[in-house]
Design a protein around this motif. Structure first.
Motif, PDB file in Angstrom:
ATOM      1  N   GLY A   1      -5.081   0.454  -2.662  1.00  0.00           N
ATOM      2  CA  GLY A   1      -4.923   1.873  -2.946  1.00  0.00           C
ATOM      3  C   GLY A   1      -4.282   2.210  -4.272  1.00  0.00           C
ATOM      4  N   GLU A   2      -3.535   3.282  -4.273  1.00  0.00           N
ATOM      5  CA  GLU A   2      -3.036   3.924  -5.484  1.00  0.00           C
ATOM      6  C   GLU A   2      -2.016   3.097  -6.244  1.00  0.00           C
ATOM      7  OE1 GLU A   2      -1.006   8.264  -6.538  1.00  0.00           O
ATOM      8  OE2 GLU A   2      -1.794   7.864  -4.541  1.00  0.00           O
ATOM      9  N   VAL A   3      -1.396   2.119  -5.603  1.00  0.00           N
ATOM     10  CA  VAL A   3      -0.417   1.270  -6.304  1.00  0.00           C
ATOM     11  C   VAL A   3      -1.095   0.433  -7.379  1.00  0.00           C
ATOM     12  CG1 VAL A   3      -0.558  -0.742  -4.760  1.00  0.00           C
ATOM     13  CG2 VAL A   3       1.625  -0.171  -5.900  1.00  0.00           C
TER      14      VAL A   3
ATOM     15  N   THR B   1      -6.282  27.703 -23.535  1.00  0.00           N
ATOM     16  CA  THR B   1      -5.813  26.545 -24.306  1.00  0.00           C
ATOM     17  C   THR B   1      -4.792  25.774 -23.481  1.00  0.00           C
ATOM     18  OG1 THR B   1      -4.217  28.004 -25.409  1.00  0.00           O
ATOM     19  CG2 THR B   1      -6.258  27.523 -26.577  1.00  0.00           C
ATOM     20  N   VAL B   2      -4.870  24.465 -23.569  1.00  0.00           N
ATOM     21  CA  VAL B   2      -4.021  23.586 -22.766  1.00  0.00           C
ATOM     22  C   VAL B   2      -2.657  23.439 -23.425  1.00  0.00           C
ATOM     23  CG1 VAL B   2      -3.747  21.263 -21.821  1.00  0.00           C
ATOM     24  CG2 VAL B   2      -6.015  22.345 -21.859  1.00  0.00           C
ATOM     25  N   ALA B   3      -1.615  23.722 -22.667  1.00  0.00           N
ATOM     26  CA  ALA B   3      -0.247  23.511 -23.155  1.00  0.00           C
ATOM     27  C   ALA B   3       0.274  22.155 -22.708  1.00  0.00           C
ATOM     28  CB  ALA B   3       0.679  24.615 -22.654  1.00  0.00           C
ATOM     29  N   ALA B   4      -0.010  21.800 -21.458  1.00  0.00           N
ATOM     30  CA  ALA B   4       0.484  20.532 -20.905  1.00  0.00           C
ATOM     31  C   ALA B   4      -0.136  20.320 -19.537  1.00  0.00           C
ATOM     32  CB  ALA B   4       2.017  20.561 -20.781  1.00  0.00           C
ATOM     33  N   LEU B   5       0.102  19.144 -19.001  1.00  0.00           N
ATOM     34  CA  LEU B   5      -0.247  18.872 -17.613  1.00  0.00           C
ATOM     35  C   LEU B   5       0.991  19.104 -16.752  1.00  0.00           C
ATOM     36  CD1 LEU B   5      -2.323  15.562 -17.928  1.00  0.00           C
ATOM     37  CD2 LEU B   5      -3.176  17.907 -17.732  1.00  0.00           C
ATOM     38  N   ALA B   6       0.776  19.495 -15.514  1.00  0.00           N
ATOM     39  CA  ALA B   6       1.891  19.639 -14.585  1.00  0.00           C
ATOM     40  C   ALA B   6       2.543  18.265 -14.389  1.00  0.00           C
ATOM     41  CB  ALA B   6       1.400  20.200 -13.258  1.00  0.00           C
ATOM     42  N   PRO B   7       3.813  18.221 -13.949  1.00  0.00           N
ATOM     43  CA  PRO B   7       4.502  16.929 -13.789  1.00  0.00           C
ATOM     44  C   PRO B   7       3.871  16.063 -12.710  1.00  0.00           C
ATOM     45  CG  PRO B   7       5.814  18.736 -12.899  1.00  0.00           C
ATOM     46  CD  PRO B   7       4.687  19.357 -13.642  1.00  0.00           C
ATOM     47  N   ILE B   8       4.216  14.782 -12.738  1.00  0.00           N
ATOM     48  CA  ILE B   8       3.573  13.808 -11.863  1.00  0.00           C
ATOM     49  C   ILE B   8       3.812  14.106 -10.387  1.00  0.00           C
ATOM     50  CG2 ILE B   8       5.498  12.142 -11.785  1.00  0.00           C
ATOM     51  CD1 ILE B   8       3.287   9.935 -12.183  1.00  0.00           C
ATOM     52  N   ASP B   9       4.928  14.768 -10.060  1.00  0.00           N
ATOM     53  CA  ASP B   9       5.168  15.049  -8.649  1.00  0.00           C
ATOM     54  C   ASP B   9       4.275  16.171  -8.117  1.00  0.00           C
ATOM     55  OD1 ASP B   9       6.375  17.171  -9.898  1.00  0.00           O
ATOM     56  OD2 ASP B   9       8.366  16.846  -9.044  1.00  0.00           O
TER      57      ASP B   9
ATOM     58  N   THR C   1       7.214   7.094  -3.888  1.00  0.00           N
ATOM     59  CA  THR C   1       8.317   7.215  -4.846  1.00  0.00           C
ATOM     60  C   THR C   1       8.328   6.095  -5.876  1.00  0.00           C
ATOM     61  OG1 THR C   1       9.740   6.062  -3.261  1.00  0.00           O
ATOM     62  CG2 THR C   1       9.774   8.475  -3.213  1.00  0.00           C
ATOM     63  N   GLY C   2       7.241   5.325  -5.961  1.00  0.00           N
ATOM     64  CA  GLY C   2       7.168   4.254  -6.946  1.00  0.00           C
ATOM     65  C   GLY C   2       7.753   2.937  -6.485  1.00  0.00           C
ATOM     66  N   ASP C   3       8.089   2.807  -5.197  1.00  0.00           N
ATOM     67  CA  ASP C   3       8.678   1.564  -4.704  1.00  0.00           C
ATOM     68  C   ASP C   3       7.740   0.378  -4.890  1.00  0.00           C
ATOM     69  OD1 ASP C   3      10.775   3.120  -3.990  1.00  0.00           O
ATOM     70  OD2 ASP C   3      10.726   2.662  -1.848  1.00  0.00           O
ATOM     71  N   GLY C   4       6.444   0.616  -4.728  1.00  0.00           N
ATOM     72  CA  GLY C   4       5.483  -0.482  -4.875  1.00  0.00           C
ATOM     73  C   GLY C   4       5.500  -1.074  -6.266  1.00  0.00           C
ATOM     74  N   TYR C   5       5.714  -0.224  -7.267  1.00  0.00           N
ATOM     75  CA  TYR C   5       5.801  -0.712  -8.640  1.00  0.00           C
ATOM     76  C   TYR C   5       7.025  -1.610  -8.818  1.00  0.00           C
ATOM     77  CZ  TYR C   5       2.653   3.286  -9.411  1.00  0.00           C
ATOM     78  OH  TYR C   5       1.627   4.179  -9.349  1.00  0.00           O
ATOM     79  N   LYS C   6       8.149  -1.182  -8.256  1.00  0.00           N
ATOM     80  CA  LYS C   6       9.384  -1.957  -8.387  1.00  0.00           C
ATOM     81  C   LYS C   6       9.256  -3.326  -7.717  1.00  0.00           C
ATOM     82  CE  LYS C   6      12.109   2.315  -8.285  1.00  0.00           C
ATOM     83  NZ  LYS C   6      13.062   3.126  -7.480  1.00  0.00           N
ATOM     84  N   LEU C   7       8.700  -3.342  -6.504  1.00  0.00           N
ATOM     85  CA  LEU C   7       8.526  -4.602  -5.780  1.00  0.00           C
ATOM     86  C   LEU C   7       7.611  -5.552  -6.557  1.00  0.00           C
ATOM     87  CD1 LEU C   7       8.009  -3.173  -2.168  1.00  0.00           C
ATOM     88  CD2 LEU C   7      10.044  -4.379  -3.009  1.00  0.00           C
ATOM     89  N   SER C   8       6.539  -5.004  -7.103  1.00  0.00           N
ATOM     90  CA  SER C   8       5.556  -5.828  -7.817  1.00  0.00           C
ATOM     91  C   SER C   8       6.110  -6.338  -9.141  1.00  0.00           C
ATOM     92  CB  SER C   8       4.283  -5.010  -8.066  1.00  0.00           C
ATOM     93  OG  SER C   8       3.772  -4.498  -6.855  1.00  0.00           O
ATOM     94  N   ARG C   9       6.800  -5.472  -9.863  1.00  0.00           N
ATOM     95  CA  ARG C   9       7.375  -5.873 -11.149  1.00  0.00           C
ATOM     96  C   ARG C   9       8.411  -6.984 -10.962  1.00  0.00           C
ATOM     97  NH1 ARG C   9       8.962  -1.210 -12.702  1.00  0.00           N
ATOM     98  NH2 ARG C   9       7.290  -0.634 -14.149  1.00  0.00           N
ATOM     99  N   ALA C  10       9.149  -6.934  -9.878  1.00  0.00           N
ATOM    100  CA  ALA C  10      10.211  -7.907  -9.634  1.00  0.00           C
ATOM    101  C   ALA C  10       9.680  -9.323  -9.428  1.00  0.00           C
ATOM    102  CB  ALA C  10      11.041  -7.489  -8.421  1.00  0.00           C
ATOM    103  N   VAL C  11       8.401  -9.449  -9.027  1.00  0.00           N
ATOM    104  CA  VAL C  11       7.821 -10.793  -8.860  1.00  0.00           C
ATOM    105  C   VAL C  11       6.872 -11.137 -10.003  1.00  0.00           C
ATOM    106  CG1 VAL C  11       8.115 -10.861  -6.359  1.00  0.00           C
ATOM    107  CG2 VAL C  11       6.012  -9.871  -7.319  1.00  0.00           C
ATOM    108  N   GLY C  12       6.986 -10.393 -11.111  1.00  0.00           N
ATOM    109  CA  GLY C  12       6.279 -10.780 -12.328  1.00  0.00           C
ATOM    110  C   GLY C  12       5.071  -9.959 -12.705  1.00  0.00           C
TER     111      GLY C  12
ATOM    112  N   ALA D   1       0.856  -1.185   0.000  1.00  0.00           N
ATOM    113  CA  ALA D   1       0.000   0.000   0.000  1.00  0.00           C
ATOM    114  C   ALA D   1       0.890   1.232   0.000  1.00  0.00           C
ATOM    115  CB  ALA D   1      -0.924  -0.007   1.209  1.00  0.00           C
ATOM    116  N   THR D   2       1.801   1.256  -0.958  1.00  0.00           N
ATOM    117  CA  THR D   2       2.848   2.278  -1.001  1.00  0.00           C
ATOM    118  C   THR D   2       2.437   3.551  -1.724  1.00  0.00           C
ATOM    119  OG1 THR D   2       3.675   1.228  -3.004  1.00  0.00           O
ATOM    120  CG2 THR D   2       4.703   0.575  -0.925  1.00  0.00           C
ATOM    121  N   GLY D   3       1.224   3.586  -2.287  1.00  0.00           N
ATOM    122  CA  GLY D   3       0.843   4.721  -3.111  1.00  0.00           C
ATOM    123  C   GLY D   3       1.491   4.635  -4.478  1.00  0.00           C
ATOM    124  N   GLY D   4       1.384   5.731  -5.237  1.00  0.00           N
ATOM    125  CA  GLY D   4       1.938   5.735  -6.590  1.00  0.00           C
ATOM    126  C   GLY D   4       3.243   6.500  -6.661  1.00  0.00           C
ATOM    127  N   MET D   5       3.253   7.553  -7.498  1.00  0.00           N
ATOM    128  CA  MET D   5       4.458   8.375  -7.668  1.00  0.00           C
ATOM    129  C   MET D   5       4.179   9.853  -7.455  1.00  0.00           C
ATOM    130  SD  MET D   5       6.189   6.522 -10.989  1.00  0.00           S
ATOM    131  CE  MET D   5       7.638   7.585 -10.969  1.00  0.00           C
TER     132      MET D   5
END
Length: 374
Positions: free
Chosen positions: A347-349, A308-316, A139-150, A127-131
């Motif tokens: 959650g967000e992960v 007019t939309v130029a971009a979205l703010a960064p993920i952080d 900080t995206g740790d949940g993604y790394k842990l999950s990806r490492a087990v497939g 339940a580490t949240g996203g990024m």
């Protein structure tokens, strides 16, 4: 806990005062996956839980639920007290990898390896949240842990994020608008047809564009490779005819003034010159010299103030992350991995995301209940 302190502008928008189906209608990404979880632990269950641990709640506009105190730290304190009562042990150690054993038909969780030591854990909840808001620990740790087990990770991208506009909003920064209506169109629509998003509520101008509830929700419909136009109805309670009559009355009262000095009763001071500019009228023109076509352009600019939309703010800068652990690899009733027995997610992960209004915290509560309660 750190992210809870930030939600609802520090007031903690815990959930929404609605039934499960209404809540699911406010989920942007993979709502069907959350059907079982939202019915297993409903928004009402969330309210009951927090009331039971001493947090008095209230309902505000759009069904948003907040503590009566308007203080998110009250929620955090109540949860910490509840953990103390239950004897929950908190360990300050960062997870590096999951420990699994290879047993048919799928891997089995054995524990988790952390920086200080390894811990035996036949059941683990990620339940580490996203990024988003990395300073809170997401900080995206949940993604790394999950990806490492497939597990497959759907590409994380910002959601509920401020919108950067092509127009310079520096002079408008800090201006908050209430009871306005925002429409989002793709440029191919040219301001016609059904908008991608349309809602009435609040908006905040920033130095680089717009934020607040309406822009944050609208951002969920914006893709990086397309162009978009935002139209803001500054007076949604008045149709064009009634607005024109209102402007005529103002003009009659201020007929000897310049246009830029005659709209203070109609618009916030910071918006007067931008609206006049969009109407293509000289701001120093005398009211008694403004033509009917010019007045019609002014009325149109008030009803359809264009950005007019130029971009979205960064993920952080995003409130939440869209993307994450692929829902096809998770049991929706138990939130258990289909690849690793004993591994659960909440959650967000997970690749789920909702609009503003308390729905993303409800995702966290409902998925955590499904994982721990089964």
């Amino acid at each position: 806990m750190h992210k809870l302190l930030l939600t609802g502008k520090g007031r903690c928008n815990l959930t929404n005062n609605c039934d499960p189906q209404t809540a699911l209608a406010s989920i942007k990404t993979n709502p069907r996956f959350l059907q079982s979880a939202f019915h297993g632990f409903t928004p009402q269950d969330t309210c009951d839980f927090f009331e039971q641990i001493g947090v008095r709640l209230k309902t505000e506009r759009g069904g948003r639920i907040f503590p009566v105190s308007d203080k998110s730290d009250e929620v955090v304190s109540a949860l910490n007290n509840r953990m103390n009562i239950l004897g929950v042990e908190l360990i300050a150690d960062r997870a590096i990898s999951l420990i699994t054993s290879e047993k048919a038909p799928k891997n089995v969780l054995m524990g988790v390896k952390c920086e200080k030591k390894s811990y035996h854990a036949p059941k683990l909840l990620i339940a580490t949240g996203g990024m988003s808001y990395p300073r809170t620990g997401s900080t995206g740790d949940g993604y790394k842990l999950s990806r490492a087990v497939g597990h497959n990770i759907v590409e994380p991208k910002p959601a509920l994020v401020p919108i950067i506009t092509r127009e310079d909003c520096g002079e408008l920064a800090g201006l908050s608008l209430r009871n306005i209506k925002l429409f989002l169109y793709s440029d191919s629509m040219n301001g016609t047809g059904k908008p991608l998003y349309a809602e009435q509520g609040e908006l905040l101008f920033t130095h680089s564009g717009i934020s607040g509830p309406l822009p944050l929700s609208a951002s969920c419909y914006i893709k990086n490779h397309e162009n978009y136009t935002i139209l803001i109805d500054l007076k949604p309670a008045l149709d064009l005819h009634k607005l024109d009559l209102r402007i005529l009355r103002d003009f009659d009262r201020h007929k000897n003034k310049q246009l830029q000095n005659a709209l203070h009763e109609l618009l916030p001071n910071k918006l007067i010159l931008p609206v006049i500019s969009q109407a293509n009228i000289p701001p120093d023109k005398q009211i008694n010299a403004v033509t009917a076509p010019e007045r019609q352009r002014l009325t149109a600019a008030v009803k359809h103030f264009k950005l007019t939309v130029a971009a979205l703010a960064p993920i952080d800068e995003a409130i939440i992350t869209d993307g994450g652990v692929d829902t096809r690899e998770i049991d929706p009733k138990t939130m258990q991995s289909k690849l690793v027995s004993g591994l659960h997610f909440a959650g967000e992960v997970i690749d789920v995301a909702g609009f503003t209004g308390g729905f993303n915290l409800q995702i966290a509560f409902s998925t955590a209940y499904a994982a721990v309660g089964n």
